[in-house]
Design an enzyme around this catalytic site. Structure first.
Site, PDB file in Angstrom:
ATOM      1  N   ILE A  16       8.165 -31.693   6.141  1.00 36.43           N
ATOM      2  CA  ILE A  16       8.791 -31.441   4.838  1.00 36.43           C
ATOM      3  C   ILE A  16       8.560 -32.617   3.897  1.00 36.43           C
ATOM      4  O   ILE A  16       8.248 -32.434   2.715  1.00 36.43           O
ATOM      5  CB  ILE A  16      10.287 -31.139   5.004  1.00 36.43           C
ATOM      6  CG1 ILE A  16      10.465 -29.762   5.663  1.00 36.43           C
ATOM      7  CG2 ILE A  16      11.010 -31.179   3.663  1.00 36.43           C
ATOM      8  CD1 ILE A  16      11.897 -29.371   5.922  1.00 36.43           C
ATOM      9  N   SER A  66       6.630 -44.011  10.871  1.00 36.51           N
ATOM     10  CA  SER A  66       5.391 -43.655  11.564  1.00 36.51           C
ATOM     11  C   SER A  66       4.207 -44.177  10.747  1.00 36.51           C
ATOM     12  O   SER A  66       3.804 -43.575   9.758  1.00 36.51           O
ATOM     13  CB  SER A  66       5.286 -42.130  11.730  1.00 36.51           C
ATOM     14  OG  SER A  66       4.053 -41.785  12.324  1.00 36.51           O
ATOM     15  N   GLU A  67       3.669 -45.302  11.164  1.00 33.63           N
ATOM     16  CA  GLU A  67       2.634 -45.994  10.398  1.00 33.63           C
ATOM     17  C   GLU A  67       1.391 -45.135  10.188  1.00 33.63           C
ATOM     18  O   GLU A  67       0.896 -44.998   9.063  1.00 33.63           O
ATOM     19  CB  GLU A  67       2.252 -47.290  11.115  1.00 33.63           C
ATOM     20  CG  GLU A  67       1.091 -48.039  10.476  1.00 33.63           C
ATOM     21  CD  GLU A  67       0.338 -48.903  11.470  1.00 33.63           C
ATOM     22  OE1 GLU A  67      -0.419 -49.764  11.014  1.00 33.63           O
ATOM     23  OE2 GLU A  67       0.496 -48.676  12.681  1.00 33.63           O
ATOM     24  N   ALA A 106      14.701 -36.816   4.078  1.00 28.17           N
ATOM     25  CA  ALA A 106      14.140 -35.919   5.086  1.00 28.17           C
ATOM     26  C   ALA A 106      13.997 -36.584   6.446  1.00 28.17           C
ATOM     27  O   ALA A 106      13.623 -35.926   7.420  1.00 28.17           O
ATOM     28  CB  ALA A 106      12.768 -35.404   4.621  1.00 28.17           C
ATOM     29  N   LYS A 123      20.637 -25.290  12.300  1.00 30.48           N
ATOM     30  CA  LYS A 123      21.199 -25.730  13.581  1.00 30.48           C
ATOM     31  C   LYS A 123      22.488 -26.526  13.395  1.00 30.48           C
ATOM     32  O   LYS A 123      23.201 -26.809  14.369  1.00 30.48           O
ATOM     33  CB  LYS A 123      20.165 -26.534  14.363  1.00 30.48           C
ATOM     34  CG  LYS A 123      19.003 -25.675  14.858  1.00 30.48           C
ATOM     35  CD  LYS A 123      17.954 -26.493  15.569  1.00 30.48           C
ATOM     36  CE  LYS A 123      16.858 -25.573  16.127  1.00 30.48           C
ATOM     37  NZ  LYS A 123      16.168 -24.787  15.098  1.00 30.48           N
ATOM     38  N   LYS A 136      23.254 -33.234  12.522  1.00 32.82           N
ATOM     39  CA  LYS A 136      22.931 -32.758  11.171  1.00 32.82           C
ATOM     40  C   LYS A 136      24.201 -32.288  10.457  1.00 32.82           C
ATOM     41  O   LYS A 136      24.347 -32.475   9.245  1.00 32.82           O
ATOM     42  CB  LYS A 136      21.899 -31.629  11.232  1.00 32.82           C
ATOM     43  CG  LYS A 136      20.542 -32.029  11.770  1.00 32.82           C
ATOM     44  CD  LYS A 136      19.880 -33.117  10.946  1.00 32.82           C
ATOM     45  CE  LYS A 136      19.277 -32.594   9.662  1.00 32.82           C
ATOM     46  NZ  LYS A 136      18.526 -33.646   8.942  1.00 32.82           N
ATOM     47  N   LEU A 167       7.274 -22.747   9.599  1.00 33.51           N
ATOM     48  CA  LEU A 167       6.057 -22.277  10.248  1.00 33.51           C
ATOM     49  C   LEU A 167       5.047 -23.415  10.339  1.00 33.51           C
ATOM     50  O   LEU A 167       4.779 -24.094   9.353  1.00 33.51           O
ATOM     51  CB  LEU A 167       5.476 -21.126   9.421  1.00 33.51           C
ATOM     52  CG  LEU A 167       4.693 -20.029  10.135  1.00 33.51           C
ATOM     53  CD1 LEU A 167       5.594 -19.255  11.084  1.00 33.51           C
ATOM     54  CD2 LEU A 167       4.103 -19.062   9.105  1.00 33.51           C
TER      55      LEU A 167
END
Length: 406
Positions: free
Chosen positions: A73, A95-96, A142, A188, A200, A227
């Protein structure tokens, strides 16, 4: 001898055996993205295309910050918002490699007003430095851990990323007086049956509490499965098909609502524009899709060799999984809006936000010194509708029910 060898090669049958597959073609087919026709087949409907340009004016000339920017996202939002006339686009991820790939993609498209920062939303000093330097106007949050079975095993990580991470970014948004904070939540979070969903829900509750006393506007967006998102069921099934099967399905009645990443990102941008603060927006498109049907449709799409039989196998629900997800909690109801496919969740019972905030602060300050049962017990205390399914934490529900009876 030479004549004999030529004779052998000339008369040898080089045709593939009936069950063989062109490996290169199969690999190429399985690594590509789905096309529009295939998406329609899997969703059972047309993709809902929203013109986000109608919401562009509120974001133009603003500094936008996206946490978890390299995720499914986050990267989708980055690609869309990079085309807006922004003052600056701040992209944060821990996350490099994934962030580097996104950076290069946007640079190649000549989007130059971009700052990519490798950092973790749990690190308050690092995050405050970013707020001080760039003074964002809008924050799209996000960053989160999303895999249900893994978070059942590591609840401390779920609390750290999903609760503490949200609290850090939300508190700084309040402190520095941003215009709007948009939380990316999940279905969820509704009547959660697992640690991931419950964390969450805690994130939703925390920003709702901040909205009651802040000049900034705090908004939640709650929607369903994306998806082809990273680590989701479609890449998993594609890999199993590539290996010749079997395709592993948890339960024959397992169903999920599905939407494309473009649909999700467009709706998030819409919510950021129309939200006045305090809303939890729900995006519901189409009907629930049986995972069994999804698997069989994928086999039809990606099985190039029609002579190969790709089998399926039911393996049972994983820890924390429901058969069906929900959009509305037990103490909630949906209010329709003027916008197609978008509703607002209304709590039907009064929530004590001061108590909720106090308990979440306590959880964030103590979870690192607690064992798994202690962490989950504390979560259940704040989110009483959190009832574990197919999980070792079900013992906590039995204990809590016994305490209520006494």
């Amino acid at each position: 001898m030479i004549k004999f060898i030529k004779h052998i090669f000339k008369n040898f049958n080089w045709k593939k055996s009936p069950g063989s597959t062109n490996i290169e073609s199969l690999h190429e087919n399985l690594t590509r993205n789905l096309n529009q026709k295939e998406i329609r087949k899997l969703l059972g409907r047309e993709e809902f295309l929203l013109d986000v340009n109608q919401f562009k004016s509120e974001l133009e000339f603003k500094t936008i910050m996206i946490s978890g920017a390299a995720g499914t996202i986050g990267s989708g939002l980055s690609r869309i918002l990079a085309e807006f006339n922004l003052k600056n686009l701040i992209l944060i991820d821990n996350s490099e490699s994934a962030l580097y790939d996104l950076q290069q993609e946007l640079i190649n498209k000549r989007f130059l007003r971009i700052e990519c920062i490798v950092s973790d939303v749990r690190e308050i000093t690092s995050m405050e430095n970013i707020f001080q330097k760039y003074t964002p106007d809008f924050v799209f949050h996000a960053a989160a851990y999303k895999h249900v079975p893994l978070m059942e095993k590591f609840p401390s990580e779920a609390v750290g990323a999903n609760v503490l991470g949200t609290k850090v970014i939300a508190d700084l948004s309040n402190k520095y007086g941003i215009e709007k904070f948009i939380l990316i939540s999940s279905d969820k979070a509704v009547n959660p049956s697992n640690v991931m969903g419950a964390t969450k829900r805690l994130s939703e509750l925390y920003i709702s509490s901040l909205n009651t006393k802040s000049n900034s506007k705090f908004i939640s967006t709650r929607f369903s499965n994306i998806l082809e998102s990273n680590g989701s069921v479609i890449p998993l099934f594609k890999n199993q098909i590539k290996n010749g099967g079997p395709v592993l399905i948890t339960h024959p009645q397992m169903g999920r609502f599905m939407m494309t990443n473009l649909e999700a990102c467009n709706f998030i941008i819409q919510a950021s524009s129309i939200g006045l603060g305090g809303e939890t927006f729900v995006f519901k498109i189409g009907k629930e899709i049986l995972i069994t049907d999804l698997a069989f449709n994928l086999i039809k799409i990606f099985n190039l060799s029609k002579n190969d039989v790709i089998k399926t196998k039911y393996i049972g629900l994983r820890p924390g999984e429901k058969l069906h997800e929900e959009f509305v909690g037990k103490s909630e109801r949906l209010i329709t809006t003027y916008f197609e496919n978008i509703s607002v969740v209304k709590n039907t019972s009064a929530l004590n936000y001061n108590r909720i905030e106090e308990k979440i602060n306590e959880l964030c300050n103590t979870y690192k010194g607690m064992n798994n049962l202690g962490i989950v017990s504390k979560i259940k205390e704040i989110v009483p509708e959190f009832v574990s399914i197919n999980s070792s934490y079900e013992v906590l529900d039995s204990t809590l029910n016994a305490q209520k009876d006494n």
